[in-house]
Design a protein around this motif. Structure first.
Motif, PDB file in Angstrom:
ATOM      1  N   GLY A 155       0.809  -1.222   0.000  1.00 49.65           N
ATOM      2  CA  GLY A 155       0.000   0.000   0.000  1.00 49.65           C
ATOM      3  C   GLY A 155       0.837   1.264   0.000  1.00 49.65           C
ATOM      4  N   GLN A 156       2.043   1.193   0.567  1.00 47.36           N
ATOM      5  CA  GLN A 156       2.915   2.362   0.591  1.00 47.36           C
ATOM      6  C   GLN A 156       3.351   2.732  -0.822  1.00 47.36           C
ATOM      7  OE1 GLN A 156       3.900   4.275   3.401  1.00 47.36           O
ATOM      8  NE2 GLN A 156       2.090   3.200   4.113  1.00 47.36           N
ATOM      9  N   GLY A 181       0.290   4.311  -2.428  1.00 44.80           N
ATOM     10  CA  GLY A 181       0.086   5.665  -1.929  1.00 44.80           C
ATOM     11  C   GLY A 181       1.047   6.639  -2.595  1.00 44.80           C
ATOM     12  N   ILE A 204       0.317   9.751  -5.725  1.00 46.26           N
ATOM     13  CA  ILE A 204       0.572  11.185  -5.710  1.00 46.26           C
ATOM     14  C   ILE A 204       1.663  11.573  -6.716  1.00 46.26           C
ATOM     15  CG2 ILE A 204      -0.293  11.648  -3.388  1.00 46.26           C
ATOM     16  CD1 ILE A 204       2.578  11.681  -2.396  1.00 46.26           C
ATOM     17  N   MET A 213       4.713  10.155  -7.439  1.00 43.20           N
ATOM     18  CA  MET A 213       6.145   9.982  -7.192  1.00 43.20           C
ATOM     19  C   MET A 213       6.736   8.989  -8.191  1.00 43.20           C
ATOM     20  SD  MET A 213       6.990   9.898  -3.198  1.00 43.20           S
ATOM     21  CE  MET A 213       6.799  11.335  -2.177  1.00 43.20           C
ATOM     22  N   ILE A 254       9.926   7.154   0.853  1.00 37.43           N
ATOM     23  CA  ILE A 254       8.856   6.356   1.469  1.00 37.43           C
ATOM     24  C   ILE A 254       9.340   4.974   1.896  1.00 37.43           C
ATOM     25  CG2 ILE A 254       6.502   5.461   1.163  1.00 37.43           C
ATOM     26  CD1 ILE A 254       6.738   8.554   1.003  1.00 37.43           C
ATOM     27  N   PRO A 259      13.230   4.668   4.181  1.00 41.54           N
ATOM     28  CA  PRO A 259      13.152   5.087   5.584  1.00 41.54           C
ATOM     29  C   PRO A 259      12.344   4.127   6.449  1.00 41.54           C
ATOM     30  CG  PRO A 259      12.642   6.927   4.136  1.00 41.54           C
ATOM     31  CD  PRO A 259      12.749   5.705   3.263  1.00 41.54           C
ATOM     32  N   GLN A 260      11.332   3.504   5.842  1.00 42.18           N
ATOM     33  CA  GLN A 260      10.522   2.583   6.639  1.00 42.18           C
ATOM     34  C   GLN A 260      11.162   1.222   6.784  1.00 42.18           C
ATOM     35  OE1 GLN A 260       6.152   2.542   6.137  1.00 42.18           O
ATOM     36  NE2 GLN A 260       6.531   4.010   4.508  1.00 42.18           N
ATOM     37  N   ASP A 271      10.339   6.268  17.853  1.00 42.31           N
ATOM     38  CA  ASP A 271       9.938   7.241  16.833  1.00 42.31           C
ATOM     39  C   ASP A 271       8.718   6.793  16.051  1.00 42.31           C
ATOM     40  OD1 ASP A 271      11.822   8.920  17.566  1.00 42.31           O
ATOM     41  OD2 ASP A 271      13.110   8.742  15.822  1.00 42.31           O
ATOM     42  N   ASN A 272       8.598   5.490  15.837  1.00 40.35           N
ATOM     43  CA  ASN A 272       7.456   5.035  15.045  1.00 40.35           C
ATOM     44  C   ASN A 272       6.305   4.616  15.926  1.00 40.35           C
ATOM     45  OD1 ASN A 272       8.356   5.354  12.292  1.00 40.35           O
ATOM     46  ND2 ASN A 272       9.961   3.913  12.857  1.00 40.35           N
ATOM     47  N   ASN A 293      -3.302   4.044   3.370  1.00 42.43           N
ATOM     48  CA  ASN A 293      -1.948   4.124   2.792  1.00 42.43           C
ATOM     49  C   ASN A 293      -1.239   5.433   3.100  1.00 42.43           C
ATOM     50  OD1 ASN A 293      -2.503   1.647   1.834  1.00 42.43           O
ATOM     51  ND2 ASN A 293      -2.629   2.217  -0.319  1.00 42.43           N
ATOM     52  N   LEU A 294      -1.406   5.923   4.322  1.00 43.64           N
ATOM     53  CA  LEU A 294      -0.614   7.078   4.763  1.00 43.64           C
ATOM     54  C   LEU A 294       0.806   6.606   5.007  1.00 43.64           C
ATOM     55  CD1 LEU A 294      -3.109   8.748   7.229  1.00 43.64           C
ATOM     56  CD2 LEU A 294      -2.495   9.512   4.942  1.00 43.64           C
ATOM     57  N   PHE A 295       1.754   7.548   5.043  1.00 46.52           N
ATOM     58  CA  PHE A 295       3.148   7.191   5.287  1.00 46.52           C
ATOM     59  C   PHE A 295       3.405   7.244   6.792  1.00 46.52           C
ATOM     60  CE2 PHE A 295       3.280   9.568   1.100  1.00 46.52           C
ATOM     61  CZ  PHE A 295       3.058   8.431   0.353  1.00 46.52           C
ATOM     62  N   PRO A 296       3.567   6.084   7.445  1.00 47.05           N
ATOM     63  CA  PRO A 296       3.599   6.053   8.911  1.00 47.05           C
ATOM     64  C   PRO A 296       4.820   6.731   9.524  1.00 47.05           C
ATOM     65  CG  PRO A 296       4.086   3.893   8.013  1.00 47.05           C
ATOM     66  CD  PRO A 296       3.662   4.749   6.859  1.00 47.05           C
ATOM     67  N   HIS A 297       5.906   6.894   8.734  1.00 51.35           N
ATOM     68  CA  HIS A 297       7.123   7.474   9.306  1.00 51.35           C
ATOM     69  C   HIS A 297       7.127   8.993   9.197  1.00 51.35           C
ATOM     70  CE1 HIS A 297       7.701   7.213   5.057  1.00 51.35           C
ATOM     71  NE2 HIS A 297       8.865   7.832   5.097  1.00 51.35           N
ATOM     72  N   LEU A 298       6.074   9.576   8.619  1.00 53.18           N
ATOM     73  CA  LEU A 298       6.003  11.027   8.466  1.00 53.18           C
ATOM     74  C   LEU A 298       4.817  11.551   9.275  1.00 53.18           C
ATOM     75  CD1 LEU A 298       6.479  11.264   4.585  1.00 53.18           C
ATOM     76  CD2 LEU A 298       8.234  11.484   6.343  1.00 53.18           C
ATOM     77  N   ILE A 314       4.782  16.196   1.261  1.00 54.87           N
ATOM     78  CA  ILE A 314       5.849  15.507   0.526  1.00 54.87           C
ATOM     79  C   ILE A 314       5.537  15.418  -0.966  1.00 54.87           C
ATOM     80  CG2 ILE A 314       5.031  13.124   0.945  1.00 54.87           C
ATOM     81  CD1 ILE A 314       8.118  12.512   1.346  1.00 54.87           C
ATOM     82  N   GLY A 315       4.264  15.195  -1.310  1.00 54.31           N
ATOM     83  CA  GLY A 315       3.877  15.141  -2.727  1.00 54.31           C
ATOM     84  C   GLY A 315       4.123  16.468  -3.420  1.00 54.31           C
ATOM     85  N   ARG A 343      -4.438  14.644   1.660  1.00 53.21           N
ATOM     86  CA  ARG A 343      -3.194  14.425   0.925  1.00 53.21           C
ATOM     87  C   ARG A 343      -3.443  14.487  -0.578  1.00 53.21           C
ATOM     88  NH1 ARG A 343       0.077   8.870   1.661  1.00 53.21           N
ATOM     89  NH2 ARG A 343      -1.736   8.035   0.590  1.00 53.21           N
TER      90      ARG A 343
END
Lengths: 280, 248
Positions: free
Chosen positions: A179-180, A183, A187, A189, A198, A201-202, A279-280, B93-98, B106-107, B155
């Protein structure tokens, strides 16, 4: 639900495990058992060495660790070796990570050629013993491409570990949910942006534990370059022994130095892991 | 209210997963400002169709043109098109680390190359629109499902999309959070946004849809305005489906 209700326990307590299990599970018994076994082994080796008439000369070891004269404190030759080992490992690790990332991305690219090249490389490296790979680099590739023993050892370690690292990176990248990707794609990317902002980093938190293992592994396997006489910790150990004949003391010392370094690495990374969890 | 220029046009689209015929001869067109709701039983191809629109799935044959750009696998223009197409997913589907704000900026920053301050300004405006301006500095995991989905909508809006695609946006939510998301979607519909929405929320569909589409087994069975769709559907299959889900 009132607080009186939550505090009051109405059910009967559960049965305890059998006494013998409790005794063996207790901390005190475990510690005692541990020391009995460890001291048994230490005593055994001491007696063994004694019976073969080994002349322990621990007092001669410190001079190789440090010297303290009027001119001041100076680190000994063992620390020079350690420094070389760390430098060798660091260079090899950086190269291995870059190479590993390339291999992992090739494998994940979905291109038939990319996947084939990556799998070919992995199978080749994983199925050759490290020592043989080192000989190949030093005796075969070295003369062909004209690089010295130090370059040969760095390249050999980097290539060997890049195969293992690429698998760690691939697993970490795959652990990020599909899903990442969707997502990020939705947008607009690009693939490169998605990886950079995206996915990677994860995936770090999935990669950190096995990567630590890999760094420790690399520091230890760097000892193998002593067979082509590259100056590092193990080579220094061999040199000292050939001068002094104190093989027991020096090998013990060298082993402990390796252990201390790798333990520090492990502890440092487990701290990092905790930080990422928070952090997460 | 709707003008007669189709912004999405689909002609004879077919899609296979291996040998499975997932979409069969799909023909549909959506006008600028039109709100289309697609419904139908599970596995009927609703999500697949909407995912074909922004190229998350690739169709095998037929013609799909969105905003004058033809969609096909490997098209160089897909990236530009995706910026026109906002997509809201069932699983957010959000970015969990942001943080929420970073998710929104970011977009625009990386794709549209807008400055950080301008992107943040837009982001805060859209967070206001979805009624959660106070959550800007939190991480997605700290929000409820309904709030997360509203962030996801924001978003997409931050990319200044012309068309919004919703893929079952409320299906993964707790019942009490569905309405807060639907309210935002109704407000969005009121602004004249072109929307294609896969959903089972018939109350929402009745409220906002210009056109209802019913799909079954990879085919479009019925396309009609909501008045006739809910009261007098043409096909028997569609009538049965509506009876099933409107019973309660």
């Amino acid at each position: 639900m009132s607080s009186a209700q939550t505090n009051e326990i109405k059910g009967a307590p559960l049965r305890k495990p059998p006494a013998i299990t409790q005794i063996f599970a207790s901390k005190l018994v475990s510690i005692v058992l541990y020391f009995v076994i460890v001291s048994g082994i230490a005593y055994g080796s001491f007696v063994g060495a004694q019976s073969m008439g080994y002349n322990w000369q621990w007092y001669r070891v410190p001079q190789f660790l440090y010297t303290y004269t009027e001119e001041g404190f100076e680190l000994g030759v063992i620390f020079y070796g350690l420094q070389q080992t760390l430098l060798l490992s660091l260079t090899a690790f950086i190269l291995a990570t870059v190479l590993g990332l390339i291999v992992a991305l090739l494998r994940l690219s979905g291109l038939v050629v990319g996947t084939a090249v990556a799998i070919g490389f992995l199978e080749l490296i994983r199925n050759i013993p490290l020592l043989v790979l080192l000989y190949l680099f030093y005796y075969v590739l070295g003369p062909i491409f004209g690089f010295d023993r130090y370059t040969a050892s760095v390249l050999c370690l980097a290539v060997f570990h890049s195969a293992l690292i690429s698998e760690i990176l691939r697993a970490g990248i795959n652990a990020v949910p599909q899903g990442q990707w969707e997502g990020a794609t939705s947008i607009g990317m690009t693939k490169a942006q998605t990886y950079r902002y995206i996915i990677l980093p994860q995936s770090i938190k999935f990669m950190l534990p096995p990567m630590t293992g890999e760094v420790v592994h690399l520091v230890k396997s760097s000892a193998i370059v002593s067979v082509i006489a590259v100056a590092e910790l193990t080579t220094i150990g061999r040199n000292i022994i050939s001068d002094t004949y104190m093989s027991f003391e020096i090998w013990f010392t060298i082993a402990i130095v390796y252990m201390v370094v790798t333990l520090i690495l492990s502890v440092g990374v487990s701290y990092l892991e905790k930080k990422y969890e928070v952090d997460n | 209210m709707t003008t007669e220029t189709p912004i999405i046009s689909v002609e004879h689209l077919d899609k296979f997963y291996g040998t499975f015929h997932a979409l069969k001869d799909i023909n549909i067109s959506v006008n600028q400002g039109e709100r289309v709701v697609i419904c139908g039983p599970s596995g009927s191809g609703k999500s697949t169709l909407i995912r074909c629109f922004n190229g998350l799935e690739n169709h095998n044959s037929g013609k799909l043109v969105i905003d004058g750009i033809e969609v096909f696998e490997g098209s160089k223009e897909m990236r530009n098109l995706r910026q026109e197409l906002g997509m809201v997913f069932q699983q957010f589907n959000l970015f969990p680390h942001l943080t929420v704000l970073e998710n929104l900026t970011i977009g625009p920053m990386k794709v549209r190359k807008i400055s950080k301050s301008a992107a943040e300004e837009t982001a805060r405006m859209y967070l206001e629109r979805v009624h959660i301006p106070e959550q800007a500095d939190k991480y997605p995991a700290q929000l409820s499902g309904g709030q997360q989905q509203r962030v996801a909508i924001a978003r997409s809006l931050c990319m200044e999309s012309k068309i919004m695609l919703f893929d079952e946006p409320t299906s993964a939510l707790d019942p009490e959070m569905i309405n807060e998301v639907l309210d935002v979607m109704v407000e969005l519909a009121d602004t004249g946004m072109t929307m294609v929405c896969v959903t089972h929320e018939m109350g929402f569909a009745r409220k906002v849809a210009d056109t209802m589409v019913f799909m079954e087994a990879g085919s479009i069975v019925e396309v009609s305005p909501p008045e006739t769709f809910f009261t007098n559907p043409k096909s028997e299959r569609c009538r049965m489906f509506l009876d099933q889900i409107l019973e309660h």
